[in-house]
Design a protein around this motif. Sequence first.
Motif, PDB file in Angstrom:
ATOM      1  N   SER A   1      63.911   8.495 -22.448  1.00  0.00           N
ATOM      2  CA  SER A   1      62.449   8.487 -22.454  1.00  0.00           C
ATOM      3  C   SER A   1      61.973   9.292 -23.661  1.00  0.00           C
ATOM      4  CB  SER A   1      61.891   9.088 -21.167  1.00  0.00           C
ATOM      5  OG  SER A   1      60.474   9.162 -21.210  1.00  0.00           O
TER       6      SER A   1
ATOM      7  N   GLY B   1      61.154  14.674 -26.982  1.00  0.00           N
ATOM      8  CA  GLY B   1      59.765  15.037 -27.196  1.00  0.00           C
ATOM      9  C   GLY B   1      59.483  15.235 -28.665  1.00  0.00           C
TER      10      GLY B   1
ATOM     11  N   SER C   1      56.416  13.142 -19.277  1.00  0.00           N
ATOM     12  CA  SER C   1      56.006  11.743 -19.397  1.00  0.00           C
ATOM     13  C   SER C   1      54.928  11.388 -18.380  1.00  0.00           C
ATOM     14  CB  SER C   1      57.222  10.823 -19.231  1.00  0.00           C
ATOM     15  OG  SER C   1      57.735  10.874 -17.914  1.00  0.00           O
TER      16      SER C   1
ATOM     17  N   GLY D   1      54.893   9.295 -21.551  1.00  0.00           N
ATOM     18  CA  GLY D   1      56.079   8.961 -22.315  1.00  0.00           C
ATOM     19  C   GLY D   1      56.469   7.504 -22.139  1.00  0.00           C
TER      20      GLY D   1
ATOM     21  N   ASN E   1      58.640  11.098 -25.358  1.00  0.00           N
ATOM     22  CA  ASN E   1      57.285  11.601 -25.144  1.00  0.00           C
ATOM     23  C   ASN E   1      56.799  12.220 -26.441  1.00  0.00           C
ATOM     24  OD1 ASN E   1      54.949  12.863 -24.372  1.00  0.00           O
ATOM     25  ND2 ASN E   1      55.929  14.320 -22.991  1.00  0.00           N
TER      26      ASN E   1
ATOM     27  N   SER F   1      54.367  15.765 -25.980  1.00  0.00           N
ATOM     28  CA  SER F   1      54.611  16.923 -25.128  1.00  0.00           C
ATOM     29  C   SER F   1      54.821  18.220 -25.896  1.00  0.00           C
ATOM     30  CB  SER F   1      55.835  16.674 -24.231  1.00  0.00           C
ATOM     31  OG  SER F   1      56.995  16.515 -25.017  1.00  0.00           O
TER      32      SER F   1
END
Length: 429
Positions: free
Chosen positions: A345, A312, A233, A238, A347, A350
């Motif tokens: 979180s 992710g 992130s 993120g 992201n 990624s």
Amino acid sequence: MPEYISIHVGHAGSMIGNACWELCCLEHGIQADGTLLYSMPGDKSVSFIESANGQHTARAVFVGPKSYVADKVRTSTYHQLFHPEMIIKGSEDNGKTYAMGRYGQNSKVIEKVLERIRIQAENCNSLQGFLVFNSLGGGSSSGFTSLLMEHLTADYHSTPKVHFSILPTEDYLNMHNPYNAILATHATMELSDLVFLFDNEALNKLCQRNMKLTLDGDLNRLISRIVSSITGSLRFGGFPTVSLTDLVTNLVPSPRFHFSMASYAPAVDPQMARPFPFSVDQITRSCFEPGNQMLNVNPFNGRYLSCCLLYGGNVMLKDVDATIATIKAQRTAQIGSWSPVLNVSINNMSLVVRGGNPAYTERALCLLSNNTAVKDAWNRLSDSFEALYSRRAFFHWYQRLGMQEQDFDNAIDNIKDLCQEYEKAEFNI
């Protein structure tokens, strides 16, 4: 964006470092020689220093107790990423003990290491923190890391220091490794902000079961996925962004409870990745399963004090919310009542690496957790320590460098107290 500095100590730390920087280069489109192959979204400056001619150098310091460790880094595929002065060779010794790394010849290189770290820190606009990679069972690695932590804490007191440490297990055990691990952990108990624990036994089982692999390099690539998720992130923006300070705040309910576990899903070979899409619900439930833990403990034998879920790829927040609500309602995971939320979180940028193991998938999850079951790993290690120490086996190796029985007694008492604190927390939740 804030930068972080990676410090790789000993053979294990250096080999994990090679895997981490290989993955980081692939994610940012950087070739092995440090030049940019293709432009990728994200901020490379978090991990790399870019020169005027486009050459990228890793923000990393390698410390090897023996020449062959430094030589392996200098001759690795990605050796041009590392400035030669940031690869430091210690003295030649065969001690393989905590005492040798802490008090022996290798301790004399500490000033050089600190100078190289200072240079890296001065090349940062806003130093985010330190990532320290080592083996707790290794001799010079465990002892030198504890010495290094004393100096880092004095020089960078408020800067987060996050460790990625390999615990010794029976399948990967030199007879005196329990001494090294217990002594090193005792010495750094008040110095480390957050420690992610791994062991080769759990990593090997995960590789064999899910990817039919047994090579050490593949074990290191699993750990590199965890590191990539943690820093992802910062590098790719993120939502919300998770800094090292955020990780410490979210995962560590009290200073001594800074030992965390990690799991990753889906960890599969390329042939299995294609026919299955792996939904958010599937990967989330998989990460809570014992078989996907990278430390040989059963999370169902304890309670979660805190969790951080780092998604992710193609992940929607509504799917995450629905999955977490179901897990809580079904009590799939033993989550403490005083830990009201699971920190999340996402992201989306990624997971850009195709090829290799684990396989590229449309979405993935790294679960970072603080679970009281970690006491089982410390209890096993304490039992091995006491079995040796009751006979004073190998004790003279440590004694000849100035260590006393009181040092050993204090160390094992500290770890036992830690295990009792985890037990009390488990029953008081």
